[in-house]
Design an enzyme around this catalytic site. Structure first.
Site, PDB file in Angstrom:
ATOM      1  N   GLY A  58     -11.893  -6.830   6.232  1.00 14.07           N
ATOM      2  CA  GLY A  58     -10.536  -6.437   6.602  1.00 14.07           C
ATOM      3  C   GLY A  58     -10.553  -5.616   7.878  1.00 14.07           C
ATOM      4  O   GLY A  58     -11.407  -4.755   8.066  1.00 14.07           O
ATOM      5  N   GLU A  60      -4.297  -0.439   1.600  1.00 17.16           N
ATOM      6  CA  GLU A  60      -3.379  -0.957   0.581  1.00 17.16           C
ATOM      7  C   GLU A  60      -4.135  -1.618  -0.574  1.00 17.16           C
ATOM      8  O   GLU A  60      -3.616  -1.726  -1.686  1.00 17.16           O
ATOM      9  CB  GLU A  60      -2.390  -1.943   1.226  1.00 17.16           C
ATOM     10  CG  GLU A  60      -1.235  -2.322   0.315  1.00 17.16           C
ATOM     11  CD  GLU A  60      -0.145  -3.148   1.004  1.00 17.16           C
ATOM     12  OE1 GLU A  60      -0.082  -3.158   2.250  1.00 17.16           O
ATOM     13  OE2 GLU A  60       0.650  -3.766   0.275  1.00 17.16           O
ATOM     14  N   GLY A  75      -7.376  -4.408   9.205  1.00 12.55           N
ATOM     15  CA  GLY A  75      -6.095  -3.730   9.357  1.00 12.55           C
ATOM     16  C   GLY A  75      -6.371  -2.273   9.691  1.00 12.55           C
ATOM     17  O   GLY A  75      -7.484  -1.908  10.067  1.00 12.55           O
ATOM     18  N   ALA A 134      -6.878   0.228   7.863  1.00 13.27           N
ATOM     19  CA  ALA A 134      -7.967   0.803   7.064  1.00 13.27           C
ATOM     20  C   ALA A 134      -9.317   0.260   7.527  1.00 13.27           C
ATOM     21  O   ALA A 134     -10.247   1.029   7.797  1.00 13.27           O
ATOM     22  CB  ALA A 134      -7.737   0.512   5.586  1.00 13.27           C
ATOM     23  N   ARG A 154      13.145   4.137  -1.482  1.00 17.92           N
ATOM     24  CA  ARG A 154      13.294   2.680  -1.514  1.00 17.92           C
ATOM     25  C   ARG A 154      13.637   2.122  -2.885  1.00 17.92           C
ATOM     26  O   ARG A 154      14.461   1.221  -3.001  1.00 17.92           O
ATOM     27  CB  ARG A 154      11.987   2.050  -1.073  1.00 17.92           C
ATOM     28  CG  ARG A 154      11.725   2.366   0.355  1.00 17.92           C
ATOM     29  CD  ARG A 154      10.394   1.860   0.794  1.00 17.92           C
ATOM     30  NE  ARG A 154      10.304   2.096   2.225  1.00 17.92           N
ATOM     31  CZ  ARG A 154       9.239   1.857   2.948  1.00 17.92           C
ATOM     32  NH1 ARG A 154       8.151   1.393   2.374  1.00 17.92           N
ATOM     33  NH2 ARG A 154       9.249   2.074   4.234  1.00 17.92           N
ATOM     34  N   HIS A 213      11.491  -3.459  -0.912  1.00 20.40           N
ATOM     35  CA  HIS A 213      12.114  -2.771   0.217  1.00 20.40           C
ATOM     36  C   HIS A 213      13.597  -3.116   0.259  1.00 20.40           C
ATOM     37  O   HIS A 213      13.959  -4.276   0.190  1.00 20.40           O
ATOM     38  CB  HIS A 213      11.434  -3.203   1.515  1.00 20.40           C
ATOM     39  CG  HIS A 213      11.750  -2.308   2.661  1.00 20.40           C
ATOM     40  ND1 HIS A 213      12.979  -2.298   3.264  1.00 20.40           N
ATOM     41  CD2 HIS A 213      11.007  -1.381   3.300  1.00 20.40           C
ATOM     42  CE1 HIS A 213      12.964  -1.399   4.238  1.00 20.40           C
ATOM     43  NE2 HIS A 213      11.783  -0.831   4.283  1.00 20.40           N
ATOM     44  N   ARG A 251       5.849   4.058  -3.046  1.00 22.49           N
ATOM     45  CA  ARG A 251       5.365   4.620  -1.796  1.00 22.49           C
ATOM     46  C   ARG A 251       6.540   5.040  -0.927  1.00 22.49           C
ATOM     47  O   ARG A 251       7.504   4.305  -0.780  1.00 22.49           O
ATOM     48  CB  ARG A 251       4.527   3.591  -1.041  1.00 22.49           C
ATOM     49  CG  ARG A 251       4.105   4.063   0.338  1.00 22.49           C
ATOM     50  CD  ARG A 251       3.202   3.077   1.018  1.00 22.49           C
ATOM     51  NE  ARG A 251       3.885   1.874   1.446  1.00 22.49           N
ATOM     52  CZ  ARG A 251       4.612   1.767   2.558  1.00 22.49           C
ATOM     53  NH1 ARG A 251       4.793   2.813   3.340  1.00 22.49           N
ATOM     54  NH2 ARG A 251       5.178   0.624   2.885  1.00 22.49           N
TER      55      ARG A 251
HETATM   56  C1  LIG Z   1       6.928  -5.704   7.719  1.00 29.10           C
HETATM   57  C2  LIG Z   1       6.204  -4.468   7.289  1.00 29.10           C
HETATM   58  C3  LIG Z   1       6.524  -3.236   7.840  1.00 29.10           C
HETATM   59  C4  LIG Z   1       5.849  -2.091   7.439  1.00 29.10           C
HETATM   60  N1  LIG Z   1       6.192  -0.895   8.016  1.00 29.10           N
HETATM   61  C5  LIG Z   1       5.521   0.217   7.667  1.00 29.10           C
HETATM   62  C6  LIG Z   1       5.817   1.468   8.289  1.00 29.10           C
HETATM   63  O1  LIG Z   1       6.699   1.567   9.144  1.00 29.10           O
HETATM   64  N2  LIG Z   1       5.108   2.551   7.920  1.00 29.10           N
HETATM   65  C7  LIG Z   1       4.117   2.479   6.987  1.00 29.10           C
HETATM   66  O2  LIG Z   1       3.486   3.494   6.722  1.00 29.10           O
HETATM   67  N3  LIG Z   1       3.805   1.308   6.398  1.00 29.10           N
HETATM   68  C8  LIG Z   1       4.476   0.175   6.708  1.00 29.10           C
HETATM   69  N4  LIG Z   1       4.156  -1.008   6.100  1.00 29.10           N
HETATM   70  C9  LIG Z   1       3.028  -1.081   5.193  1.00 29.10           C
HETATM   71  C10 LIG Z   1       1.728  -1.118   5.961  1.00 29.10           C
HETATM   72  O3  LIG Z   1       1.889  -1.884   7.134  1.00 29.10           O
HETATM   73  C11 LIG Z   1       0.585  -1.730   5.184  1.00 29.10           C
HETATM   74  O4  LIG Z   1       0.539  -1.213   3.900  1.00 29.10           O
HETATM   75  C12 LIG Z   1      -0.736  -1.421   5.849  1.00 29.10           C
HETATM   76  O5  LIG Z   1      -0.688  -1.774   7.203  1.00 29.10           O
HETATM   77  C13 LIG Z   1      -1.893  -2.111   5.173  1.00 29.10           C
HETATM   78  O6  LIG Z   1      -3.054  -1.913   5.930  1.00 29.10           O
HETATM   79  P1  LIG Z   1      -4.461  -2.356   5.403  1.00 29.10           P
HETATM   80  O7  LIG Z   1      -5.426  -1.976   6.464  1.00 29.10           O
HETATM   81  O8  LIG Z   1      -4.695  -1.822   4.047  1.00 29.10           O
HETATM   82  O9  LIG Z   1      -4.397  -3.940   5.235  1.00 29.10           O
HETATM   83  P2  LIG Z   1      -3.902  -5.124   6.206  1.00 29.10           P
HETATM   84  O10 LIG Z   1      -3.378  -4.647   7.486  1.00 29.10           O
HETATM   85  O11 LIG Z   1      -3.060  -5.992   5.365  1.00 29.10           O
HETATM   86  O12 LIG Z   1      -5.231  -5.881   6.562  1.00 29.10           O
HETATM   87  C14 LIG Z   1      -5.896  -6.703   5.673  1.00 29.10           C
HETATM   88  C15 LIG Z   1      -7.124  -7.216   6.359  1.00 29.10           C
HETATM   89  O13 LIG Z   1      -7.944  -7.873   5.398  1.00 29.10           O
HETATM   90  C16 LIG Z   1      -8.325  -9.127   5.867  1.00 29.10           C
HETATM   91  N5  LIG Z   1      -8.516  -9.980   4.694  1.00 29.10           N
HETATM   92  C17 LIG Z   1      -7.660 -10.190   3.667  1.00 29.10           C
HETATM   93  N6  LIG Z   1      -8.222 -11.001   2.768  1.00 29.10           N
HETATM   94  C18 LIG Z   1      -9.454 -11.307   3.221  1.00 29.10           C
HETATM   95  C19 LIG Z   1     -10.531 -12.094   2.727  1.00 29.10           C
HETATM   96  N7  LIG Z   1     -10.470 -12.714   1.567  1.00 29.10           N
HETATM   97  N8  LIG Z   1     -11.642 -12.197   3.492  1.00 29.10           N
HETATM   98  C20 LIG Z   1     -11.743 -11.557   4.695  1.00 29.10           C
HETATM   99  N9  LIG Z   1     -10.773 -10.785   5.166  1.00 29.10           N
HETATM  100  C21 LIG Z   1      -9.649 -10.667   4.449  1.00 29.10           C
HETATM  101  C22 LIG Z   1      -7.245  -9.566   6.797  1.00 29.10           C
HETATM  102  O14 LIG Z   1      -7.766 -10.491   7.708  1.00 29.10           O
HETATM  103  C23 LIG Z   1      -6.877  -8.250   7.454  1.00 29.10           C
HETATM  104  O15 LIG Z   1      -7.757  -8.000   8.522  1.00 29.10           O
HETATM  105  C24 LIG Z   1       4.837  -2.164   6.477  1.00 29.10           C
HETATM  106  C25 LIG Z   1       4.518  -3.394   5.911  1.00 29.10           C
HETATM  107  C26 LIG Z   1       5.217  -4.538   6.281  1.00 29.10           C
HETATM  108  C27 LIG Z   1       4.921  -5.815   5.591  1.00 29.10           C
END
Ligand SMILES: Cc1cc2nc3c(=O)[nH]c(=O)nc-3n(C[C@H](O)[C@H](O)[C@H](O)COP(=O)(O)OP(=O)(O)OC[C@H]3O[C@@H](n4cnc5c(N)ncnc54)[C@H](O)[C@@H]3O)c2cc1C
Ligand code: FES
Lengths: 247, 637
Positions: free
Chosen positions: B40, B425, B42, B44, B330, B266, B435
């Site tokens: 991942g 997440e 993202g 994180a 929310r 949401h 949240r």
């Molecule tokens: C439209 C929208 C708006 C939002 N706005 C806000 C906001 O304003 N403020 C806020 O705090 N939060 C907001 N959120 C929530 C927040 O964006 C997410 O909770 C957060 O970005 C998640 O980050 P993450 O690093 O955990 O995962 P993600 O960013 O979802 O990244 C997941 C990663 O895992 C990888 N991955 C997934 N499955 C696999 C697999 N099987 N094999 C290899 N790689 C894999 C993907 O390629 C990606 O790189 C929003 C969410 C959405 C949908």
């Protein structure tokens, strides 16, 4: 609505490809262009045929994953719009489109409409960052940045890295993409220390990746879904020559 | 196995500092000898990869997109919270902690949340140092806004693209490490199994999504930062590639899944327009700062909104919650939207929408100020809905947006499986049952920049791992397992597309396990989901070649996992007979229709242990202990 499509099909990298004709029936004006393709693919899958490969993820115009040529124009004719945000209500019943992948030496086709854009990552690796390790940063408000400067930096930073600029350019230049990052960082106090090396290294990498040079055609700006301005390229050129003189 | 949350002892405010001090360290010269897999990229994953790379570990980073920069975090719009108190409006680490615990309806761990609030301050400093162009005031200081359910202005933002800018900051830091060689980047790889050796997470099996080949990677520890599972509902605000696959496969290897029923809906998304719809678009919560939510007072009033006089409008949030008004959290806003639509007062063609109106804001502030604040969101709305929000109110309806549940982790972000760490997440830890806005970005970056560098070092320094290569039998077994599943998918040769089956699953989930859940609806879901799973394995169609790029094959695998996972989500919802946060059980509500918790029976984390597909999982409970904050009925009136 009924839409006629002529689509580039190519089974994998380094093999030939050809155009195939498809018809999308019952297209609703509320669909996005990609949702229309989803429906075409559903039909193909049901017939046991391989669906058209195209890439997308956020489907709201921000991740930069989607993108292909629609009748010769990257992301289609709607200004400031990625193909995932292009809605069928902009078109008419019976319209025909030719869909092709981005065409550029530095973006080899992987399959159908999907290309390899990893060259963009490598341009960033060459210097598109500030060298700061985690921890130990000073309080954020100790760096004052005027609102106009912050806004200008943001204008450049908005680039989504989709590659439309390269696809639109007759030289397949990555100047708009590269210059947007260089401008973003050169405007900010945080970007000053590495200002010289950054521009030299990123420009060099852009060349070694096989992107062409910029001849000021302006096609990139015209198709950019985020409206990244040509001024970024002018800034990059200025920064570059200043850096050459300095080093 | 008893769940040990490993919460450090001592006063709340000192726990993290004393824990860091007590944690073991890895000698700088030895770090490069330790390999860490991070799945991942993202917020994180990218922040973890860059930080661990800077420290000198040998980091292997994986993502499914064609570049780490495209991870779903890129789509976050509104902002990120931090207890900076730059606005001098009474914010503090303690207040952010308190708001988050309360916002989560007292179903999160105090110690984790306190650490999150502490780290929030450093996050902003870090991001600014990277060159993230946050919004500024004229004097050059950082600007803040107030955001969903907060009475202080603690949200930092970069236009409507905060997630994009934060992710690019983390991505760029990570690219710097790629250039240095401390991070190796593997894009277009999907993790399809976790490899355990001697009970420790030691590697992963991925499918190269371009060539279709299986690849094996070995490491000293594995971090999953694979995001949430909102797309189990088919339609959600998440990117269409979001999935539960990595987390679910880890769950099948023994990692407990915690609170899967805690999903967030949401309140402000663009309503569904037809069956073709592939995702729902969120309109940032920040819109509720100036937009007013209303529906007609009278049932079935289908007049044009401009023709409905003030006296016949019901600004129901302002009416019911005078102190928070349109800014209620929310879950409250979503439930109220559903209620007015269920009453027959919904607007738009489907009757499944409420108005979000900027008329008063435009009058009060002027067109330009409103455009400055929300211009890009208005444009986006117009593109999708085909209407101009400057002229007529937006139509909004709730949609699945975020998942608070996830793999169970202890205070060190390690799951019950040794060496398997879970970030962002994908874990369950900090948001309880609901949240607050702008808290997910904060958590993702806190986990990656400021928590995992310490806790992973402690794990590596204190753990003996056997020296193995990818020739180990456990890798072969896992790869065979993955290959068999793919062969099975290709062999079905049925007549339904993965999308059609996913859509059906989504409908079951939305109808039965959505905004309001009942004993009957959940039991119904638990009958329908296994049936649909049966149908999937007899009738799915996956044409094409597995040895090349095949979006349809990838998608089919993810839908197959969702068809297993959905059952766990529904079971968890059935088991939790209380209402709390985003989990609303109709049987458990206060006389005025608010969520009624049952603290005596449910002040715990439900962590589920896999027992086989279709088999009832084992439930482990981690009691939640509140030493600082006394759980009370949440009130936003
Ligand atoms: C439209 C929208 C708006 C939002 N706005 C806000 C906001 O304003 N403020 C806020 O705090 N939060 C907001 N959120 C929530 C927040 O964006 C997410 O909770 C957060 O970005 C998640 O980050 P993450 O690093 O955990 O995962 P993600 O960013 O979802 O990244 C997941 C990663 O895992 C990888 N991955 C997934 N499955 C696999 C697999 N099987 N094999 C290899 N790689 C894999 C993907 O390629 C990606 O790189 C929003 C969410 C959405 C949908
Ligand atoms: S799919 Fe993300 S920009 Fe189009």
């Amino acid at each position: 609505m009924r839409i006629h499509l002529t689509v580039w099909r190519q089974a994998g990298p380094n093999v030939g490809g050809a155009f195939h004709a498809y018809t999308a029936e019952n297209v609703s004006p509320d669909m996005s262009f990609l949702e229309m393709l989803d429906v075409v693919n559903e039909q193909l899958i049901k017939k046991g045929e391989e669906p058209i490969a195209f890439d997308s993820d956020c489907r709201e115009g921000i991740c930069g994953t989607c993108g292909f040529m629609i009748s010769g124009i990257p992301h289609g004719s709607q200004p400031h719009t990625t193909v995932c945000q292009l809605h069928m209500r902009k078109f008419n019943d019976g319209d025909s489109f030719t869909l092709e992948p981005w065409r550029a030496k530095a973006f080899p086709v992987l399959k159908d409409l999907v290309v390899d854009r990893s060259a963009f990552d490598r341009i960033i690796q060459a210097g598109g960052y500030t060298s700061v390790n985690t921890g130990g940063a000073k309080d954020a408000n100790n760096i004052l940045i005027g609102k106009d400067i912050a806004d200008a930096a943001m204008d450049s930073a908005e680039c989504i890295g989709c590659g439309a600029c390269v696809a639109a350019c007759k030289n397949a230049s990555a100047a708009l993409f590269t210059s947007a990052k260089i401008t973003h960082l050169s405007l900010l106090p945080q970007g000053q220390v590495e200002r010289t090396t950054r521009v030299l290294n990123m420009v060099e990498r852009m060349d070694t990746e096989g992107f062409g040079s910029c001849s000021n055609e302006g096609e990139c700006e015209a198709v950019c879904p985020k409206g990244i301005s040509l001024k970024n390229i002018a800034t990059m050129n200025k920064e570059f020559w200043k850096a050459v003189l300095q080093s | 196995m008893a769940l040990d949350s490993k919460i450090p002892s001592g006063p709340l405010a000192d726990k993290w500092d004393s824990h860091k001090f007590a944690s073991k360290l890895v000698n700088p010269a030895n770090r490069r000898k330790h390999t860490v897999i991070i799945v991942g990229t993202g917020l994180a994953g990218a922040s973890a990869a860059s930080s661990l790379g800077e420290l000198g570990y040998n980091v292997l980073s994986f993502c499914i997109q064609d570049s780490p920069r495209r991870a779903h975090s890129i789509a976050a719009q509104g902002g990120i919270n931090a207890a900076k108190n730059y606005q001098n409006d009474g914010d503090s680490v303690y207040r952010l902690f308190y708001d988050t615990i309360k916002g989560g309806d007292y179903r999160a761990r105090e110690a984790n949340v306190y650490r999150l609030a502490q780290s929030s301050v450093n996050i902003i400093d870090q991001c600014v140092a990277q060159g993230v162009p946050f919004a500024r005031e004229y004097g050059g200081h950082l600007d803040n806004r107030s955001f969903g359910g907060a009475q202080v202005s603690r949200t930092f933002y970069a236009r409507g693209q905060t997630g994009q800018q934060l992710l690019l900051g983390a991505y760029q830091s990570m690219q710097r490490q790629v250039a240095k060689g401390s991070v190796k980047q593997f894009a277009q790889r999907e993790m399809l199994d976790l490899v355990l050796i001697n009970g420790q997470a030691r590697g992963i099996i991925v499918r190269n999504l371009v060539t279709g080949q299986m690849e094996r990677y070995v490491a000293d520890a594995v971090c999953l930062a694979t995001g949430g599972y909102g797309t189990v509902y088919y339609l959600s605000t998440n990117a269409v590639g979001s999935n539960v696959t990595a987390a679910w496969r880890a769950h099948k290897r023994g990692a407990y899944f915690a609170n899967p029923c805690f999903t967030q809906i949401h309140p402000t998304c663009i309503p569904v327009s037809g069956e073709h719809q592939s995702k729902l678009t969120l309109m940032s919560e920040s819109l509720r700062n100036d937009g007013r939510v209303w529906v007609p007072k009278n049932n079935g009033d289908k007049r044009n909104p401009a023709d409905i006089p003030e006296s016949e409008r019901d600004y129901y949030l302002e009416r019911k919650y005078p102190s928070f008004g349109n800014l209620v959290p929310r879950d409250v806003a979503s439930r109220n939207a559903k209620q007015v639509c269920d009453d027959g007062r919904g607007v738009g063609e489907s009757g499944l929408a409420v108005y979000l109106d900027f008329k008063d804001a435009i009058q009060r502030l002027g067109h330009d100020v409103v455009a400055g604040r929300y211009g890009n969101l208005f444009e986006m709305y117009e593109k999708i809905a085909g209407e101009d929000p400057y002229k007529s109110p937006m139509r909004m309806y709730p949609a699945i947006h975020y998942t608070m549940g996830g793999l169970w982790v202890d205070y060190n972000l390690m799951s019950n499986v040794q060496g398997l760490h879970v970030l962002g997440e994908a874990n369950f830890s900090d948001h309880g049952a609901n949240r607050l806005g702008a808290s997910a970005l904060m958590q993702g970056l806190a986990d990656g920049y400021f928590v995992i560098p310490y806790t992973l070092a402690h794990y590596i320094a204190g753990t003996k791992v056997e020296k193995v290569t990818t020739d180990h039998d456990a890798f072969k077994e896992a790869e065979d397992n993955v290959q068999q599943r793919i062969n099975k998918l290709l062999a079905v040769k049925g007549s339904k597309t993965p999308r059609a089956l996913h859509r059906e699953l989504g409908q079951i989930m939305w109808d039965n396990v959505g905004m309001a859940r009942t004993d009957a609806s959940l039991k119904d879901a638990l009958v329908k989901i296994p049936k649909l799973r049966e149908e999937f394995w007899h009738n799915v169609s996956v044409p094409g070649d597995q040895n090349s790029l095949s979006k349809n094959l990838e998608y089919a695998g993810r839908v197959a996992d969702y068809l297993e996972f959905a059952e766990l989500l529904a079971l968890d919802a059935l088991t939790r007979t209380e209402s709390c946060g985003g989990h609303f059980r109709e049987e458990s509500q206060t006389p005025d229709g608010e969520a009624q918790r049952d603290d005596d029976n449910f002040t715990h984390v439900s962590a589920w242990e896999f027992q086989g597909v279709g088999q009832k999982p084992n439930l482990h409970k981690e009691p939640l202990v509140f030493e600082e904050v006394h759980p009370s009925q949440r009130s936003y009136k």
